[in-house]
Design a protein around this motif. Structure first.
Motif, PDB file in Angstrom:
ATOM      1  N   SER A   1       0.849  -1.198   0.000  1.00 15.35           N
ATOM      2  CA  SER A   1       0.000   0.000   0.000  1.00 15.35           C
ATOM      3  C   SER A   1       0.881   1.244   0.000  1.00 15.35           C
ATOM      4  O   SER A   1       2.100   1.174   0.207  1.00 15.35           O
ATOM      5  CB  SER A   1      -0.886   0.008   1.238  1.00 15.35           C
TER       6      SER A   1
ATOM      7  N   TYR B   1     -13.087  -9.258  -0.327  1.00 15.25           N
ATOM      8  CA  TYR B   1     -11.919  -8.860  -1.129  1.00 15.25           C
ATOM      9  C   TYR B   1     -11.904  -9.638  -2.430  1.00 15.25           C
ATOM     10  O   TYR B   1     -12.629 -10.627  -2.611  1.00 15.25           O
ATOM     11  CB  TYR B   1     -10.619  -9.102  -0.350  1.00 15.25           C
TER      12      TYR B   1
ATOM     13  N   VAL C   1      -8.749  -1.418  -4.208  1.00 19.18           N
ATOM     14  CA  VAL C   1      -8.354  -0.935  -2.886  1.00 19.18           C
ATOM     15  C   VAL C   1      -9.604  -0.716  -2.038  1.00 19.18           C
ATOM     16  O   VAL C   1     -10.696  -0.449  -2.550  1.00 19.18           O
ATOM     17  CB  VAL C   1      -7.530   0.372  -2.959  1.00 19.18           C
ATOM     18  N   TYR C   2      -9.403  -0.813  -0.738  1.00 14.19           N
ATOM     19  CA  TYR C   2     -10.489  -0.664   0.226  1.00 14.19           C
ATOM     20  C   TYR C   2     -10.129   0.456   1.195  1.00 14.19           C
ATOM     21  O   TYR C   2      -9.368   0.254   2.147  1.00 14.19           O
ATOM     22  CB  TYR C   2     -10.713  -1.986   0.958  1.00 14.19           C
TER      23      TYR C   2
ATOM     24  N   ASP D   1     -10.550  -0.298   4.880  1.00 16.71           N
ATOM     25  CA  ASP D   1      -9.758  -1.458   5.312  1.00 16.71           C
ATOM     26  C   ASP D   1     -10.487  -2.312   6.361  1.00 16.71           C
ATOM     27  O   ASP D   1     -11.566  -2.821   6.091  1.00 16.71           O
ATOM     28  CB  ASP D   1      -8.406  -0.957   5.827  1.00 16.71           C
TER      29      ASP D   1
ATOM     30  N   ASN E   1      -7.196  -5.332   2.358  1.00 16.42           N
ATOM     31  CA  ASN E   1      -6.143  -4.862   1.456  1.00 16.42           C
ATOM     32  C   ASN E   1      -4.953  -5.817   1.444  1.00 16.42           C
ATOM     33  O   ASN E   1      -4.304  -6.002   0.418  1.00 16.42           O
ATOM     34  CB  ASN E   1      -5.676  -3.456   1.858  1.00 16.42           C
TER      35      ASN E   1
END
Length: 660
Positions: free
Chosen positions: A215, A255, A242-243, A246, A368
């Motif tokens: 990340s 995911y 991407v989250y 998170d 992630n």
């Protein structure tokens, strides 16, 4: 003489009959049947048997090996389905047919003529594919769609396409393998893994070899630590899912990961390639088809220099659809923050619509990390963690304790087996009769007068045990069924079914008494419990819980009467309004709140002092202008304040939502 003549005539007749029978039962296949059989074998990918149907003397017939290889080369790439063949003309032994098929690039349709003699097909190259020749190749160019985003109710991104960073090595700039140990330490991998990646045959001295994706936060940390001081270490920016929130939303959103060989086999006709991603859990998995969209493709014939000669079929990619959830991310984050040190499940919903505003499981994990790629050590640590961060606790079922008391009360009112004003006489401990031996129902709170309102306000176990027996098994079980306890909960994410009785358990008076105050064999899913409580502010009806925005639907209509619901609601208001009520710590001067606490004992026997406790609290607004209901279950609250611990930690999230 006549006898001899009859024998001769009979022999002639037999011969004629045998000839007719032979003709009828041994007549050869029609040309249409031959064509149909040939393409049936194509559907089965039985290329060897297809070759056996060809006239081996045909001058253009290739070898069997060539024939099989070419069919695999073409048909494994275009991935045909729904193959349809129709004979449209037949002249002597020349047959014209039309073939159509669905492919990754849409429908392909073309005509061809073949000659059939003695049930054998004289080969021509269009049998392999339209306009095929030895020098040409069939090629598929795929276009991947953009994956849809996942958003909260206010349009904040919970899953989107964003940037990550790939740390890699350039072999020609490295000091040999001398720096591998230091690089491995930085990237939390091992030297052997780096050596394996750097030994690939495609690598040249100037090739960038990706080692680990990280990340932006981790990238910045590695740069500050000095990883770029090692010669040959480079960073590439890459695009991936991407989250932004998170761990706060991991259990809901899930995911994506790159497809594997098993995925390609399972979804072989759906356009997935080795570079595709697929939803593995949560909303990402449940709504995979909508989020993913449709792969585009183009089937072309190219010459030996890779120049396109003809476009056979083309289909534009369709981008995936965005999924908007009912989640309020601010409320979700607040509940997450409150229970970071707990094993808990929290549900918040709008009781007037069934919209789920928050769904939190603690502890959590980073989705992630799964997208970027987990190391073996990290994966093992997650799986071996005794707190089970990978488990979605809102999916599970738990002993509800005193949160079942309002439900018992409502059933008693509906069946007229509870008189709300009747004083049963306060008792600290109670048993039906001496047949219970040493077993007693005990309570910490035995209010006087011992009526329904006080029993709910101060959470009297004995009152509800006695009334459960008055209600009776048949009435209790009937209403449990009406409340869909034990049935599948209609929800976008899978939830374990609640239960009111273990099928292997004998139903005794003692068990029924315990069920009255939420012990016994009752296990409740937090979302279902929250939904049942919504009936008390909805005049007895329950809306179907949902987490994806859509139509509001009634799940259970009029399970309780308006009068019963109003009585229970007023008693639940008193739980918070009364200074000695078990939920008074969350009291608000400006808004009427209704709620109920519950402490469930998890122990082997009545005398067991080593067991643990679950703390529950449900609170809801009674003003239709600000509809909100929160139910939270926290594990291991024994010696931490019991359900009072949950009341205290719900206050911040409730205040935040009401202040918006």
């Amino acid at each position: 003489m006549n006898k001899k003549r009859n024998i001769i005539i009979g022999s002639i007749v037999c011969v004629l009959l045998m000839t007719v029978v032979f003709f009828v039962f041994n007549h050869g296949k029609s040309n249409e049947q031959v064509v149909t059989e040939y393409f049936e074998l194509l559907k089965k990918k039985d290329y060897k048997q297809m070759y056996q149907m060809l006239d081996q003397k045909t001058v253009y017939t290739p070898t069997q090996k060539y024939f099989i290889e070419k069919h695999k080369e073409i048909y494994d790439v275009i991935n045909p389905s729904n193959i349809q063949v129709k004979v449209i003309d037949e002249n002597d032994n020349m047959v014209q047919y039309q073939i159509s098929m669905d492919t990754v690039a849409g429908k392909v349709k073309y005509k061809n003529k073949i000659e059939i003699k003695n049930e054998q097909i004289k080969f021509n190259k269009q049998l392999i594919f339209d306009e095929f020749s030895d020098k040409n190749k069939v090629k598929v160019i795929t276009t991947q769609p953009y994956r849809g985003y996942i958003l909260d109710r206010n349009g904040k991104y919970l899953a989107k396409q964003g940037n990550a960073y790939s740390f890699g090595l350039v072999r020609g700039k490295l000091n040999g393998e001398n720096d591998y140990a230091q690089i491995a330490k930085y990237l939390e991998t091992d030297v052997e893994a780096i050596q394996k990646k750097m030994s690939a045959s495609w690598i040249k001295d100037d090739s960038f070899v990706p080692i680990k994706n990280v990340s932006e936060q981790v990238k910045n940390q590695l740069i500050q630590q000095g990883i770029l001081n090692i010669k040959g270490v480079k960073i590439n920016t890459i695009s991936m899912r991407v989250y932004p929130y998170d761990k706060i939303t991991s259990h809901i959103i899930g995911y994506v990961q790159n497809v594997n060989s098993e995925d390609l086999k399972k979804h072989k006709s759906e356009g997935y390639t080795s570079s595709s991603v697929i939803g593995r859990s949560g909303i990402e998995a449940t709504y995979e088809k909508q989020l993913r969209g449709e792969v585009g493709g183009k089937i072309v014939i190219v010459d030996e220099n890779n120049n396109i000669i003809k476009t056979v079929a083309q289909k534009e990619a369709k981008d995936g659809k965005d999924i908007r959830l009912t989640i309020d991310i601010d409320l979700q984050q607040s509940l997450y923050n409150e229970y970071q040190n707990d094993k808990s499940a929290s549900v918040a919903l709008n009781p007037q619509t069934g919209e789920v505003l928050a769904l939190v499981s603690m502890p959590s994990y980073s989705n992630n990390d799964f997208v970027l790629g987990l190391s073996t050590d990290k994966w093992n640590a997650l799986n071996n963690d005794s707190n089970q961060p990978l488990m979605s606790r809102y999916k599970q079922t738990y002993t509800p304790g005193s949160t079942m008391k309002p439900i018992t009360a409502a059933i008693g009112l509906e069946t007229k087996t509870i008189d709300p004003d009747k004083d049963l006489g306060a008792k600290d401990k109670w048993q039906k009769d001496s047949s219970w031996g040493s077993y007693y129902v005990t309570t910490l709170h035995a209010p006087s007068p011992n009526n329904l309102k006080n029993a709910i306000t101060y959470s009297d176990n004995v009152y509800f045990a006695r009334n459960a027996l008055n209600i009776g098994k048949d009435n209790l079980f009937k209403y449990y069924k009406n409340l869909k306890i034990g049935k599948k909960i209609p929800f976008e994410l899978s939830l374990n079914r609640s239960q009111y009785i273990n099928k292997n358990q004998k139903v005794s008076d003692q068990l029924i008494a315990d069920s009255g105050y939420g012990q016994g064999q009752i296990l409740m899913n937090p979302l279902q419990l929250a939904s049942i409580y919504s009936a008390f502010v909805n005049n007895g009806s329950i809306y179907q819980p949902h987490i994806v925005q859509g139509k509001t639907r009634t799940w259970i209509k009029n399970v309780f009467s308006k009068e019963t619901s109003q009585t229970i609601k007023e008693d639940l208001i008193n739980v918070i309004a009364d200074e000695k009520g078990t939920g008074h710590a969350i009291y608000h001067d400006s808004i009427a709140l209704a709620g109920k606490t519950g402490t469930a004992e998890i122990k082997q026997s009545q005398s067991d002092t080593t067991g643990t406790e679950l703390g529950w609290f449900t609170v809801m607004t009674t003003d239709s202008k600000q509809p909100l209901l929160i139910t939270t279950m926290v594990e291991d609250v024994k010696d931490r304040g019991g359900s009072g611990y949950v009341v205290e930690h719900t206050k911040t999230s409730l205040d935040l939502y009401l202040s918006k």
